[in-house]
Design a protein around this motif. Structure first.
Motif, short mmCIF file in Angstrom:
data_model
loop_
_atom_site.label_atom_id
_atom_site.label_comp_id
_atom_site.label_asym_id
_atom_site.label_seq_id
_atom_site.Cartn_x
_atom_site.Cartn_y
_atom_site.Cartn_z
N LEU A 1 0.81 -1.21 0.00
CA LEU A 1 0.00 0.00 0.00
C LEU A 1 0.85 1.27 0.00
CD1 LEU A 1 -2.69 -1.08 2.62
CD2 LEU A 1 -2.91 -1.08 0.13
N ALA A 2 2.15 1.13 0.15
CA ALA A 2 3.07 2.26 0.09
C ALA A 2 4.39 1.78 -0.47
CB ALA A 2 3.26 2.88 1.48
N ASN A 3 5.16 2.71 -1.00
CA ASN A 3 6.44 2.36 -1.61
C ASN A 3 7.59 2.34 -0.62
OD1 ASN A 3 4.78 3.87 -3.90
ND2 ASN A 3 6.15 2.38 -4.87
N ARG A 4 7.60 3.34 0.28
CA ARG A 4 8.72 3.41 1.21
C ARG A 4 8.36 4.25 2.43
NH1 ARG A 4 12.48 7.05 -2.80
NH2 ARG A 4 11.68 5.51 -4.25
N VAL A 5 9.09 3.99 3.51
CA VAL A 5 8.98 4.77 4.74
C VAL A 5 10.14 5.76 4.77
CG1 VAL A 5 8.96 4.68 7.26
CG2 VAL A 5 7.92 2.82 5.93
N VAL A 6 9.82 7.00 5.16
CA VAL A 6 10.81 8.08 5.15
C VAL A 6 10.80 8.78 6.49
CG1 VAL A 6 11.52 10.21 3.97
CG2 VAL A 6 10.36 8.40 2.68
N ALA A 7 11.95 9.23 6.95
CA ALA A 7 12.00 10.04 8.17
C ALA A 7 11.12 11.27 7.98
CB ALA A 7 13.43 10.46 8.47
#
Length: 257
Positions: free
Chosen positions: A181-187
């Protein structure tokens, strides 16, 4: 180009357009005006000959908390508003599917209900580490007509779609990536920089090839999802006046007062 609106802004960063949901004091809850602007902005951006990519985000600490309670309550007694809202939901979903430019969601905080659908209607989804997705339509007595039924089965397994739509549970950013459901986690502090960098990278791609590829994918999505979209929208309209929905919204609204 900068379009200043009380509820939504469009700003230029070179050939990238940054669309910001702009009701931070209400966690970018969707009012009638914001609902209308969300149905208009995609056609406006498509007509912007200098735009090559878009970033969609929220002002303040939320992406969007979903439907504004005052707006939801008006649906209980206003049949014209119910019809208008369903028409706008249909336009938003269709316009986002058909939109010719790549759109990156920069999910800076909670993305709930329609806010979740807006995020997942984008081509790429970047999420701040402390953000989450949730679609609690069923939990408030509604059918998930504004995107959950249309979009989620394309992104993750049907079993997981049912789990999260039926329960309304929150999906933390890392879990959203695991589910597709998402591509990546980011700070959080790097979210907009990373979203803009990716948008500019896509803006530099050969425009005709990128647009045609997106259009071909959109044709498949639209063809397969149209029946489910219509069924969900009509069912959502019907549940806007259900006793369960009216009771739950009144309870939640009183807690927020």
């Amino acid at each position: 180009m900068t379009d200043v609106s009380p509820v939504l802004t469009v700003a230029a960063d070179g050939d990238v357009r940054v669309v910001t949901l702009n009701r931070p004091e209400r966690l970018n809850g969707v009012s009638e005006e914001l609902h209308r602007r969300l149905s208009e902005v995609w056609r406006e951006l498509a007509d912007d000959g200098k735009a090559r990519a878009v970033v969609l985000t929220g002002a303040g600490r939320a992406f969007s908390a979903g439907g504004d309670f005052d707006h939801l309550r008006r649906h209980h007694t206003d049949p014209e508003l119910r019809e208008r809202s369903i028409r706008l939901d249909r336009i938003i979903q269709t316009e986002m599917i058909r939109f010719p430019l790549p759109v990156i969601a920069a999910v800076n905080g909670p993305a709930v209900g329609l806010g979740c659908s807006l995020a997942l209607g984008c081509d790429l989804v970047l999420m701040a580490r402390d953000a989450y997705l949730a679609d609690p339509h069923v939990s408030v007595g509604l059918v998930a007509g504004d995107g959950g039924v249309t979009l989620w089965p394309w992104l993750t397994s049907l079993l997981r779609v049912k789990e999260y739509l039926f329960t309304g549970d929150r999906i933390p950013a890392p879990t959203a990536v695991e589910l597709g459901l998402a591509n990546r986690v980011v700070a959080p502090e790097a979210l907009m920089d990373e979203a803009l960098a990716l948008a500019h990278r896509l803006a530099a791609q050969p425009a005709e090839a990128l647009r045609a590829t997106k259009a071909a994918l959109a044709a498949v999505v639209e063809q397969v999802s149209r029946g489910g979209m219509e069924a969900a929208l009509l069912a959502e309209r019907a549940t806007m006046t259900s006793p369960d929905h009216i009771r739950i919204v009144e309870q939640l609204a009183r807690k927020g007062d």
